[in-house]
Motif scaffolding. Structure first.
Motif, PDB file in Angstrom:
ATOM      1  N   SER A 174      86.005  -1.610   9.665  1.00 31.64           N
ATOM      2  CA  SER A 174      85.121  -1.899   8.527  1.00 31.64           C
ATOM      3  C   SER A 174      85.607  -1.209   7.257  1.00 31.64           C
ATOM      4  N   LEU A 175      86.041   0.037   7.354  1.00 30.42           N
ATOM      5  CA  LEU A 175      86.531   0.767   6.181  1.00 30.42           C
ATOM      6  C   LEU A 175      87.762   0.095   5.592  1.00 30.42           C
TER       7      LEU A 175
ATOM      8  N   ALA B 255      93.008   6.590   6.256  1.00 29.70           N
ATOM      9  CA  ALA B 255      92.142   5.780   7.113  1.00 29.70           C
ATOM     10  C   ALA B 255      92.736   5.633   8.512  1.00 29.70           C
TER      11      ALA B 255
ATOM     12  N   ILE C 213      88.181   1.972  12.542  1.00 27.91           N
ATOM     13  CA  ILE C 213      88.274   1.963  11.083  1.00 27.91           C
ATOM     14  C   ILE C 213      88.321   0.549  10.518  1.00 27.91           C
TER      15      ILE C 213
END
Length: 172
Positions: free
Chosen positions: A26-27, A161, A24
């Protein structure tokens, strides 16, 4: 909270969570980059673009791209309806759980915390916080909860996330 803390939070959170859950990175990195833009105070145009027009453009492209690849026979299935139903149930339980824990926090703090901010803990940013604000204003017109509700709202996004990254890591 000092300016230094507001600037350090996105950097430290992105590094720590990316080390713990690389899927996760990049998010969460983009979420924290947006916070850094806003909190730095020196990138007003970039922050405004990221919050408004760029967000709308990306949403349009994502919706169009997803819509072009979907056909009715693949999308309208029992599994899709089940996923939508489960999402609805998750929002219902998330909101109800937030209000219940908000009431617990309210009593524990000596009635200093409005329990409505707990309902904003679902990751529907910023709509859940706005709903808490509107409901709070209906109950007491001078009640301004929006900024207080955005805290659990953003925490819900980060929690979602992290939960998604944990699930991805366990599935691999």
């Amino acid at each position: 909270v000092t300016r230094f803390e507001r600037i350090c939070f996105p950097v430290i959170a992105a590094i720590l969570i990316s080390l713990l859950l690389p899927p996760i990175a990049s998010l969460l990195g983009m979420l924290m980059l947006g916070n850094l833009f806003r909190e730095s105070g020196v990138m007003d145009r970039l922050s405004d673009t990221a919050q408004n027009s760029l967000c709308n453009i990306v949403t349009i492209f994502l919706a169009t791209g997803t819509g072009m690849t979907m056909s009715a026979d693949k999308f309208l299935t029992a599994q899709t309806l089940e996923i939508i139903f489960l999402g609805l149930v998750a929002f219902i339980f998330g909101t109800a759980g937030g209000v219940i824990f908000g009431k617990i926090m309210c009593r524990a703090s000596g009635w200093k915390i409005n329990p409505l901010i707990g309902s904003a803990g679902v990751s529907a940013v910023p709509m859940a916080a706005r709903v808490s604000q509107v409901v709070g204003m209906k109950a007491k017109p001078g009640n301004y909860l929006l900024m207080h509700a955005m805290g659990p709202n953003v925490a819900g996004v980060i929690g979602t996330a992290v939960a998604a990254g944990t699930m991805l890591a366990m599935l691999k």
